[in-house]
Design an enzyme around this catalytic site. Sequence first.
Site, mmCIF file in Angstrom:
data_model
loop_
_atom_site.group_PDB
_atom_site.id
_atom_site.type_symbol
_atom_site.label_atom_id
_atom_site.label_comp_id
_atom_site.label_asym_id
_atom_site.label_seq_id
_atom_site.Cartn_x
_atom_site.Cartn_y
_atom_site.Cartn_z
ATOM 1 N N SER A 131 0.800 -1.225 0.000
ATOM 2 C CA SER A 131 0.000 0.000 0.000
ATOM 3 C C SER A 131 0.834 1.277 0.000
ATOM 4 C CB SER A 131 -0.943 0.027 1.209
ATOM 5 O OG SER A 131 -0.238 0.363 2.383
ATOM 6 N N LYS A 168 1.204 4.567 7.057
ATOM 7 C CA LYS A 168 0.470 5.328 6.042
ATOM 8 C C LYS A 168 0.971 6.780 6.039
ATOM 9 C CE LYS A 168 -2.591 2.176 4.688
ATOM 10 N NZ LYS A 168 -1.860 1.035 5.257
#
Length: 212
Positions: A131, A168
């Site tokens: 991701s 993230k």
Amino acid sequence: MYTNYTMINSLNEKDKKAFALIRSRIINYGKAPSLREINEVTGGKSPRSASLVVDRLIRAGLIIKKGREIILANTIQSTYSVSTVEVPLVGSISCGSPILAVENIETYIPISNALAKKGSSYFLLRATGDSMTLVGINSGDLLLIKQQQTAENGDKVVALINDEATVKIFERTKDAVILRPKSTNKIHKPIILTNNCIIQGVVIAVLPGNIH
């Protein structure tokens, strides 16, 4: 340096834990741990058990025994200087769906003080998932994390969500915290939170996974 890690990786898990302890104690305190302390990390039941571990580490070329004193072998000692600090590798972290971070020290890796600056605490995590590939984080990479509880917009953070950790891009708005993936894989979506986001640290550097 890579030769040293090749030797370490050839060890079994108990011997890796013993060597991590011995190396840390010698570098940080100037003295190797006792046989009893070695048994505490390896599960050994007697002084003989710890002595056998020490003998295997000597045969592996990682330590030297001078009388009763244990020292690091020259190939290991030459890797370190005042310009490096021992940083613990404490498991893996998801770069996809959040997973529980395993706080279990696998080993210690010397990191330059130019990256791991004095006065702050650091740890290493191994990335998994895809991701964050657009910001250079690939599965298997080692992430150097500076421990802190705050972040600026755009920082790559380690965030704890309901006791599960993920990495993230951090973004704070007036009403929410957004953890954004950066990937060509469209399966990954932003995670939108209110006040239940706990920052564990900020990614300082991405290192190749093959150093350990």
